[in-house]
Design an enzyme around this catalytic site. Sequence first.
Site, mmCIF file in Angstrom:
data_model
loop_
_atom_site.group_PDB
_atom_site.id
_atom_site.type_symbol
_atom_site.label_atom_id
_atom_site.label_comp_id
_atom_site.label_asym_id
_atom_site.label_seq_id
_atom_site.Cartn_x
_atom_site.Cartn_y
_atom_site.Cartn_z
ATOM 1 N N SER A 97 -62.093 -16.099 -28.730
ATOM 2 C CA SER A 97 -63.160 -16.608 -29.590
ATOM 3 C C SER A 97 -63.079 -16.110 -31.025
ATOM 4 C CB SER A 97 -64.531 -16.240 -28.999
ATOM 5 O OG SER A 97 -64.688 -16.795 -27.718
ATOM 6 N N HIS A 128 -67.082 -12.788 -32.453
ATOM 7 C CA HIS A 128 -67.238 -14.056 -33.167
ATOM 8 C C HIS A 128 -67.459 -13.791 -34.656
ATOM 9 C CE1 HIS A 128 -68.786 -16.331 -29.341
ATOM 10 N NE2 HIS A 128 -67.572 -15.823 -29.209
#
Length: 207
Positions: A111, A162
């Site tokens: 991610s 993230h």
Amino acid sequence: MDISLIIIIAINCLVSFKGFNDLSFFRKYEFHVGSIRAGEQIRMFTSAFLHVDIAHLAFNMLTLYLFAPYVIGNLGMPPFIIIYLGSLIFGNLLTMLLHKNDYNYRAVGASGAVIGIVYAGILLEPNLEIYFMPGYIFGIIYLLYSIYGMRAKADNIGHTAHFGGAIGGYLITISQVPQLVSQNTLAVILLAIPIIILFIMAKLGKL
């Protein structure tokens, strides 16, 4: 599809499927603060090629497949690889920084690297439509949501990775194409605001 993108997706799939079927392999290469602090820094890299399940893998690889062309089309393959790997490292470094005292903290997934590519695409194509809104608006909302998730700690999503990946994508892309500051000034400034907020909150001990 570019061969290098195919290779990146293939490596993610191969490593992830190995992890799905071999728990000892998964545990050996996942992001685990205690193990990293004990000297297993390789986990900072390998963990980004493991995924929890097929849905997790599919979502990351589909997102990468959709956004990579904007980066490759504007910058070429070498900068794309630099942004991908750089965002991966940024994501895991930020995770390590903010969770360094939580020896049981574990995480896996591409991610951080993928979000770095998403943010590079947004900087290069700020009016790119994502979920019916301009890309830079989506980017701001996403980063603010990530800050909320980092504070709330109410789910198993790696919000820190993230956010770190987004910072990596932002900084590396601008370093590769500094003229973006003058060409896409509004997007560059607006996307910097959540990053500044994060660092202020970290400085104040609010994370």
